[in-house]
Design a protein around this motif. Structure first.
Motif, PDB file in Angstrom:
ATOM      1  N   THR A   1      16.665 -46.949  36.578  1.00 15.38           N
ATOM      2  CA  THR A   1      17.820 -46.607  35.764  1.00 15.38           C
ATOM      3  C   THR A   1      18.418 -47.899  35.231  1.00 15.38           C
ATOM      4  O   THR A   1      18.598 -48.864  35.981  1.00 15.38           O
ATOM      5  N   GLY A   2      18.686 -47.921  33.933  1.00 15.42           N
ATOM      6  CA  GLY A   2      19.244 -49.130  33.342  1.00 15.42           C
ATOM      7  C   GLY A   2      19.607 -48.905  31.890  1.00 15.42           C
ATOM      8  O   GLY A   2      19.526 -47.790  31.369  1.00 15.42           O
ATOM      9  N   THR A   3      19.997 -49.974  31.226  1.00 17.80           N
ATOM     10  CA  THR A   3      20.424 -49.897  29.830  1.00 17.80           C
ATOM     11  C   THR A   3      19.225 -49.919  28.890  1.00 17.80           C
ATOM     12  O   THR A   3      18.321 -50.734  29.046  1.00 17.80           O
TER      13      THR A   3
ATOM     14  N   VAL B   1      13.873 -50.876  28.952  1.00 17.03           N
ATOM     15  CA  VAL B   1      14.919 -50.374  29.833  1.00 17.03           C
ATOM     16  C   VAL B   1      15.077 -51.346  30.995  1.00 17.03           C
ATOM     17  O   VAL B   1      14.113 -51.616  31.723  1.00 17.03           O
ATOM     18  N   ALA B   2      16.276 -51.875  31.146  1.00 17.81           N
ATOM     19  CA  ALA B   2      16.547 -52.836  32.219  1.00 17.81           C
ATOM     20  C   ALA B   2      15.541 -53.980  32.195  1.00 17.81           C
ATOM     21  O   ALA B   2      15.110 -54.463  33.242  1.00 17.81           O
ATOM     22  N   GLY B   3      15.144 -54.390  30.997  1.00 16.34           N
ATOM     23  CA  GLY B   3      14.197 -55.486  30.848  1.00 16.34           C
ATOM     24  C   GLY B   3      12.746 -55.104  31.056  1.00 16.34           C
ATOM     25  O   GLY B   3      11.868 -55.952  30.951  1.00 16.34           O
TER      26      GLY B   3
ATOM     27  N   ILE C   1      20.571 -46.736  21.819  1.00 15.65           N
ATOM     28  CA  ILE C   1      20.490 -48.093  22.346  1.00 15.65           C
ATOM     29  C   ILE C   1      21.864 -48.511  22.879  1.00 15.65           C
ATOM     30  O   ILE C   1      22.888 -48.307  22.228  1.00 15.65           O
ATOM     31  N   GLY C   2      21.870 -49.085  24.062  1.00 18.50           N
ATOM     32  CA  GLY C   2      23.118 -49.463  24.711  1.00 18.50           C
ATOM     33  C   GLY C   2      23.562 -48.469  25.765  1.00 18.50           C
ATOM     34  O   GLY C   2      24.467 -48.771  26.553  1.00 18.50           O
TER      35      GLY C   2
ATOM     36  N   TYR D   1       9.153 -38.803  32.433  1.00 17.55           N
ATOM     37  CA  TYR D   1      10.202 -38.635  31.429  1.00 17.55           C
ATOM     38  C   TYR D   1      11.032 -39.901  31.282  1.00 17.55           C
ATOM     39  O   TYR D   1      11.054 -40.772  32.166  1.00 17.55           O
ATOM     40  N   LEU D   2      11.701 -39.980  30.149  1.00 18.19           N
ATOM     41  CA  LEU D   2      12.766 -40.955  29.905  1.00 18.19           C
ATOM     42  C   LEU D   2      13.977 -40.121  29.519  1.00 18.19           C
ATOM     43  O   LEU D   2      13.940 -39.388  28.531  1.00 18.19           O
TER      44      LEU D   2
END
Length: 228
Positions: free
Chosen positions: A73-75, A93-95, A125-126, A150-151
């Protein structure tokens, strides 16, 4: 009648011709193997001719998941839509690189939840996203290889951080402090209102203020006291 000399000449020509024919047949049908290819050698040509077809370019084959799935889970920081030209669509996502689709891939693939398409994903995005995916041989997350992958874009919720407050003529209401201040209600009395005197008014898991539903409160509301 031909003389002896003529007979000898005829015999010599016949022998030479037969030998030449046999030599050519042997040479034409001689097969050699050079570097794994079957070659035909013709005496009148100095360069061997390959009988196999020329090599053709091997297309890039997408790599589906190779390892046990993981969740992160991340940005969401970037989206690449290059798969529309037989390339790779991926998100960051999260790098971490998350492969969403490859143009020529025909196998099972996971879903994008919370966005209408890969292109629409750019509008998120963000935001925070959760990824459940496998890993390919390059160590990238990938949705390829399993329809359960999934995303998911996190849904937007509005959370109120203000205080909760009891209100109403009989202290029977529980709501946002800003709503309870100055609220005017009728002052009829009901027996169940007495149950709220020992109940807790606080913010619930829904994000809204309300009475915390305990066993004691439920029993009281079911059988409210007849005497105050």
């Amino acid at each position: 009648m031909p003389n002896l000399r003529s007979l000898l000449m005829i015999l010599l020509v016949t022998v030479i011709g037969a030998g030449a024919t046999l030599y050519l047949k042997n040479e034409i049908h001689a097969l050699h193997t050079i570097n794994g290819e079957t070659m035909v050698t013709i005496p009148s040509m100095s360069t061997p001719i390959a009988t196999t077809s020329p090599d053709t370019e091997t297309p890039t084959v997408p790599t589906p998941a190779q390892e046990i799935p993981e969740a992160i889970t991340g940005t969401l920081s970037a989206v690449d839509t290059g798969c529309f030209s037989d390339g790779v669509c991926f998100a960051t996502v999260a790098g971490q690189k998350v492969i969403l689709l490859i143009g020529r891939y025909q196998g099972p693939v996971g879903r994008i939840i919370g966005a209408e398409s890969i292109g629409d994903l750019e509008t998120h995005i963000g935001k925070t996203v959760t990824v459940y995916a496998g890993k390919d041989t390059d160590g990238n997350f990938t949705l390829l290889g399993n329809e359960a992958f999934y995303l998911k874009v996190a849904s937007e919720t509005t959370t109120t951080t203000g205080a909760c407050k009891v209100g109403g003529c009989s202290a029977q209401l529980c709501g946002e402090a800003s709503d309870m201040d100055g609220m005017v209600t009728t002052c009829e009395f009901r027996a169940e209102y007495a149950c709220y005197r020992t109940a807790t008014c606080e913010r619930q898991t829904t994000g809204k203020c309300g009475w915390t539903q305990t066993t004691e409160l439920a029993q009281c509301l079911k059988n409210p006291p007849t005497q105050l």
